[in-house]
Write a protein that holds these residues in place. Structure first.
Motif, short mmCIF file in Angstrom:
data_model
loop_
_atom_site.label_atom_id
_atom_site.label_comp_id
_atom_site.label_asym_id
_atom_site.label_seq_id
_atom_site.Cartn_x
_atom_site.Cartn_y
_atom_site.Cartn_z
N SER A 1 -34.54 -40.13 -34.64
CA SER A 1 -33.17 -39.64 -34.49
C SER A 1 -32.61 -39.32 -35.86
O SER A 1 -33.00 -39.90 -36.87
CB SER A 1 -32.31 -40.68 -33.79
N SER A 2 -31.71 -38.37 -35.92
CA SER A 2 -31.07 -37.96 -37.18
C SER A 2 -29.59 -38.31 -37.14
O SER A 2 -28.98 -38.32 -36.07
CB SER A 2 -31.23 -36.45 -37.38
N PRO A 3 -29.00 -38.63 -38.29
CA PRO A 3 -27.58 -38.99 -38.32
C PRO A 3 -26.69 -37.78 -38.11
O PRO A 3 -27.13 -36.63 -38.22
CB PRO A 3 -27.40 -39.56 -39.73
N GLU A 4 -25.44 -38.06 -37.79
CA GLU A 4 -24.44 -37.01 -37.69
C GLU A 4 -24.04 -36.56 -39.10
O GLU A 4 -24.53 -37.06 -40.09
CB GLU A 4 -23.22 -37.53 -36.92
N LYS A 5 -23.14 -35.59 -39.16
CA LYS A 5 -22.66 -35.10 -40.44
C LYS A 5 -22.06 -36.24 -41.27
O LYS A 5 -21.32 -37.07 -40.75
CB LYS A 5 -21.62 -34.00 -40.22
N ALA A 6 -22.38 -36.28 -42.53
CA ALA A 6 -21.93 -37.36 -43.41
C ALA A 6 -20.77 -36.91 -44.28
O ALA A 6 -20.61 -35.72 -44.57
CB ALA A 6 -23.08 -37.83 -44.30
N THR A 7 -19.95 -37.88 -44.67
CA THR A 7 -18.89 -37.63 -45.66
C THR A 7 -19.21 -38.44 -46.91
O THR A 7 -19.86 -39.49 -46.84
CB THR A 7 -17.51 -38.04 -45.12
N LEU A 8 -18.76 -37.94 -48.05
CA LEU A 8 -19.07 -38.57 -49.33
C LEU A 8 -17.81 -38.75 -50.13
O LEU A 8 -16.99 -37.84 -50.24
CB LEU A 8 -20.09 -37.72 -50.10
N ARG A 9 -17.65 -39.95 -50.70
CA ARG A 9 -16.52 -40.24 -51.59
C ARG A 9 -17.04 -40.76 -52.92
O ARG A 9 -18.01 -41.52 -52.96
CB ARG A 9 -15.58 -41.28 -50.97
N ARG A 10 -16.39 -40.36 -53.99
CA ARG A 10 -16.74 -40.82 -55.34
C ARG A 10 -15.62 -41.71 -55.85
O ARG A 10 -14.44 -41.34 -55.81
CB ARG A 10 -16.93 -39.62 -56.25
N ILE A 11 -15.99 -42.89 -56.33
CA ILE A 11 -15.02 -43.84 -56.86
C ILE A 11 -15.40 -44.17 -58.30
O ILE A 11 -16.54 -44.61 -58.56
CB ILE A 11 -14.97 -45.13 -56.01
N ARG A 12 -14.49 -43.97 -59.23
CA ARG A 12 -14.74 -44.33 -60.62
C ARG A 12 -14.30 -45.77 -60.86
O ARG A 12 -13.22 -46.17 -60.44
CB ARG A 12 -14.01 -43.37 -61.55
N LEU A 13 -15.14 -46.52 -61.52
CA LEU A 13 -14.87 -47.93 -61.77
C LEU A 13 -14.47 -48.17 -63.22
O LEU A 13 -14.83 -49.18 -63.82
CB LEU A 13 -16.11 -48.76 -61.41
N GLY A 14 -13.75 -47.25 -63.79
CA GLY A 14 -13.30 -47.38 -65.18
C GLY A 14 -14.48 -47.38 -66.13
O GLY A 14 -15.39 -46.56 -66.04
N GLU A 15 -14.50 -48.35 -67.04
CA GLU A 15 -15.57 -48.45 -68.02
C GLU A 15 -16.84 -49.07 -67.43
O GLU A 15 -17.89 -49.09 -68.09
CB GLU A 15 -15.11 -49.30 -69.21
N LEU A 16 -16.78 -49.55 -66.19
CA LEU A 16 -17.94 -50.23 -65.61
C LEU A 16 -18.99 -49.27 -65.07
O LEU A 16 -20.19 -49.50 -65.24
CB LEU A 16 -17.48 -51.17 -64.48
N GLY A 17 -18.57 -48.21 -64.39
CA GLY A 17 -19.52 -47.30 -63.80
C GLY A 17 -18.89 -46.48 -62.71
O GLY A 17 -17.68 -46.23 -62.71
N GLU A 18 -19.69 -46.04 -61.75
CA GLU A 18 -19.20 -45.23 -60.64
C GLU A 18 -19.85 -45.67 -59.33
O GLU A 18 -20.93 -46.26 -59.33
CB GLU A 18 -19.48 -43.75 -60.88
N ARG A 19 -19.17 -45.32 -58.23
CA ARG A 19 -19.67 -45.70 -56.91
C ARG A 19 -19.58 -44.48 -55.99
O ARG A 19 -18.62 -43.73 -56.02
CB ARG A 19 -18.84 -46.85 -56.36
#
Length: 204
Positions: A1-19
């Motif tokens: 089975s294949s997933p449905e359409k996906a959504t993507l969000r980008r979160i910046r974690l300041g000086e720590l990194g990104e998610r």
């Protein structure tokens, strides 16, 4: 089975990194949220998969795939009080369809080594998912790991249908060459992270 359409969000974690957060759904899976964190000053990628699973008594299995690019690799994994080379250390008749991992898997190929760890999904398959072939040989041609998180193929000693809310965590790092002690430290750290506790001044 294949997933449905996906959504993507980008979160910046300041000086720590990104998610990056990917949300989707699929068959028997009303919700699947994949959270991937990369750190600026730490050679580590953390993956958290949050899964809402519909209970069913039909035969099924659930995997999370980690298709690492590694040609003709060597697979080593931690067992209680030891490290096993899955390419060479298996006795005749040993199970090759899945492996029980304590804290880490290390994949060595060419001029790189990858360490993969999970505190929540210790059952894994190398090369391919479990297809019920009861393999006698397992040629290591690729660097694929499949976290074997659920199945109800048989129900002699656990529930015949699995549903509800589940969380599976994974951590990944890499280095120029294999280093079993470093991989062990990474795997144990992923399963036993440091805990921060606020303490009032003068009470330390």
């Amino acid at each position: 089975s294949s997933p449905e359409k996906a959504t993507l969000r980008r979160i910046r974690l300041g000086e720590l990194g990104e998610r990056m957060i990917v949300e989707t759904s699929g068959t028997q899976t009303p919700s699947l949220v994949c959270e991937i964190t990369v750190w600026n000053d730490l050679p580590r990628v953390d993956v958290v998969n949050r899964l809402t699973k519909t209970e069913t008594y039909d035969k099924e299995a659930v995997y999370f795939a980690f298709p690492f690019a590694a040609a003709d690799p060597t697979f080593r994994y931690e067992c209680p009080a030891g490290i096993v080379n899955a390419n060479t250390d298996m006795l005749p008749g040993a199970c090759l369809d899945w492996f029980a991992v304590q804290h880490f898997v290390e994949i060595e190929s060419g001029d790189a080594a990858i360490t993969w760890s999970t505190p929540d999904a210790p059952l894994v398959c190398f090369q391919d998912i479990n297809r019920g072939k009861w393999l006698h040989k397992l040629p290591m041609k690729n660097g694929h790991i499949y976290a074997y998180v659920m199945n109800n193929y048989w129900h002699t000693n656990y529930k015949a249908g699995q549903g509800g809310e589940h969380v599976f965590r994974f951590s990944i790092t890499s280095r120029a060459k294999a280093d079993n002690p470093a991989s062990a430290r990474f795997g144990w750290a992923a399963s036993n992270p440091l805990l921060a506790v606020p303490v009032e001044a003068g009470n330390a």
